[in-house]
Design a protein around this motif. Sequence first.
Motif, PDB file in Angstrom:
ATOM      1  N   THR A 149      -6.914 -22.463 -11.265  1.00 16.20           N
ATOM      2  CA  THR A 149      -6.960 -23.369 -10.104  1.00 16.20           C
ATOM      3  C   THR A 149      -5.624 -24.079  -9.957  1.00 16.20           C
ATOM      4  O   THR A 149      -5.194 -24.765 -10.893  1.00 16.20           O
ATOM      5  N   SER A 185      -2.776 -18.371  -4.139  1.00 17.28           N
ATOM      6  CA  SER A 185      -3.307 -18.123  -2.793  1.00 17.28           C
ATOM      7  C   SER A 185      -4.508 -19.024  -2.477  1.00 17.28           C
ATOM      8  O   SER A 185      -4.870 -19.210  -1.314  1.00 17.28           O
ATOM      9  N   ALA A 186      -5.113 -19.594  -3.515  1.00 16.57           N
ATOM     10  CA  ALA A 186      -6.247 -20.498  -3.267  1.00 16.57           C
ATOM     11  C   ALA A 186      -5.812 -21.698  -2.421  1.00 16.57           C
ATOM     12  O   ALA A 186      -6.623 -22.273  -1.694  1.00 16.57           O
ATOM     13  N   GLU A 231      -3.757 -21.642   0.117  1.00 17.75           N
ATOM     14  CA  GLU A 231      -3.856 -21.188   1.501  1.00 17.75           C
ATOM     15  C   GLU A 231      -5.319 -21.214   1.967  1.00 17.75           C
ATOM     16  O   GLU A 231      -5.632 -21.641   3.075  1.00 17.75           O
ATOM     17  N   ARG A 232      -6.197 -20.754   1.078  1.00 23.42           N
ATOM     18  CA  ARG A 232      -7.617 -20.704   1.436  1.00 23.42           C
ATOM     19  C   ARG A 232      -8.173 -22.112   1.679  1.00 23.42           C
ATOM     20  O   ARG A 232      -9.018 -22.322   2.527  1.00 23.42           O
ATOM     21  N   HIS A 233      -7.691 -23.075   0.895  1.00 26.70           N
ATOM     22  CA  HIS A 233      -8.163 -24.441   1.118  1.00 26.70           C
ATOM     23  C   HIS A 233      -7.584 -25.021   2.403  1.00 26.70           C
ATOM     24  O   HIS A 233      -8.293 -25.642   3.195  1.00 26.70           O
ATOM     25  N   LEU A 240      -6.189 -23.653   5.166  1.00 23.39           N
ATOM     26  CA  LEU A 240      -6.487 -23.068   6.475  1.00 23.39           C
ATOM     27  C   LEU A 240      -7.980 -23.113   6.783  1.00 23.39           C
ATOM     28  O   LEU A 240      -8.819 -23.078   5.871  1.00 23.39           O
ATOM     29  N   ASP A 241      -8.269 -23.167   8.052  1.00 23.87           N
ATOM     30  CA  ASP A 241      -9.657 -23.220   8.503  1.00 23.87           C
ATOM     31  C   ASP A 241     -10.412 -21.954   8.069  1.00 23.87           C
ATOM     32  O   ASP A 241      -9.853 -20.859   8.069  1.00 23.87           O
ATOM     33  N   ASP A 242     -11.680 -22.117   7.689  1.00 24.37           N
ATOM     34  CA  ASP A 242     -12.514 -20.976   7.300  1.00 24.37           C
ATOM     35  C   ASP A 242     -13.719 -20.955   8.250  1.00 24.37           C
ATOM     36  O   ASP A 242     -14.745 -21.598   7.998  1.00 24.37           O
ATOM     37  N   ASP A 248     -15.810 -18.596   8.989  1.00 29.26           N
ATOM     38  CA  ASP A 248     -17.032 -17.968   8.459  1.00 29.26           C
ATOM     39  C   ASP A 248     -17.856 -18.978   7.652  1.00 29.26           C
ATOM     40  O   ASP A 248     -19.072 -19.053   7.782  1.00 29.26           O
ATOM     41  N   LEU A 249     -17.156 -19.743   6.812  1.00 29.22           N
ATOM     42  CA  LEU A 249     -17.854 -20.743   6.004  1.00 29.22           C
ATOM     43  C   LEU A 249     -18.510 -21.788   6.909  1.00 29.22           C
ATOM     44  O   LEU A 249     -19.663 -22.188   6.700  1.00 29.22           O
ATOM     45  N   ALA A 288      -9.240 -29.162   7.932  1.00 28.64           N
ATOM     46  CA  ALA A 288      -8.482 -27.909   7.777  1.00 28.64           C
ATOM     47  C   ALA A 288      -7.399 -27.779   8.836  1.00 28.64           C
ATOM     48  O   ALA A 288      -7.444 -28.427   9.878  1.00 28.64           O
TER      49      ALA A 288
END
Length: 297
Positions: free
Chosen positions: A26, A63-64, A66-68, A70-72, A74-75, A95
Amino acid sequence: MTAQVRTAIFPVAGLGTRFLPATKATPKELLPVIDTPLIQYAIDEAREAGVERMVFVSHPSKSAIERHVLDDADLRAELQARGKAALAEELAETALCPVEDDVVFVMQDEPLGLGHAVLCARDHVLPGPVAVILPDDLILGRPGALSEMIAAHARGDRGHLVATMTVPREETRKYGILSVTGRDGPLLLADGMVEKPEPADAPSAEAVVGRYILDPAIFEALATQTPGAGGEIQLTDAIARGAGTIGMAGFRFSGRRFDCGSKAGMLSATLHLAAQDPDYADVLAEHGLRSEHVRAA
Ligand code: G1P
């Protein structure tokens, strides 16, 4: 009139060795204070300060982040479908949306130092001075530290502006330290800065913490900067080289700073926020700690 600060750079490529094993998988910038990752506090501070573009200087192994950031969608859709609309809404608000928001990720493949990280952002910044935010320096306060600095910068451009606080002498080896020449309200006038000096060699006990407003000339200085303390390209050295020509000053922010690059600092920030939330009054009491809220009987 001084130029607007339109870009914020977030150097987030570091390995976070001080938090191993927590940071094995993390990124340290995703470690939370209660439920909010450090990077989110930094983004919120930059947003409040009105910057247009956010440039994250990251590492391929992280890369986590970026995942946090940026908007998700699908979630959010999944949360909506499960009747958790408020949570979905909250995620949408915090986000960054790659379409509506101006957000850039660049990679710093090698750990060559903070100065090198800032240099990696060079081709992605908007014209004018740039802000740099180090997310592991959490500064809590209203207004945010970056907003205060941008306002101070707009009142009179003194060149590079760095957030400053007084530290115990024995801690100078953890910080960039200002060579102070005078004071003007919240500004500390300075003619230089040294990276992590031993207490005996420190020009003052005025330390730089992770907020900077930098004249764009910093990029040319960084491009020609030789390695300094720890064999790294130091942002401090490039700022100091411009002190005579571009100018520099420290800025005393009004908020409270937590060194969330350290375990004690993370704990302190967590307790500080918990003490302000009545939901944690009981758990703090269990540990003999006081909440700022007294529960109604
Ligand atoms: C960096 C800077 C240092 C500054 C500090 C603030 O050091 O190089 O000048 O005082 O951040 O947190 P680091 O903590 O990354 O070693």
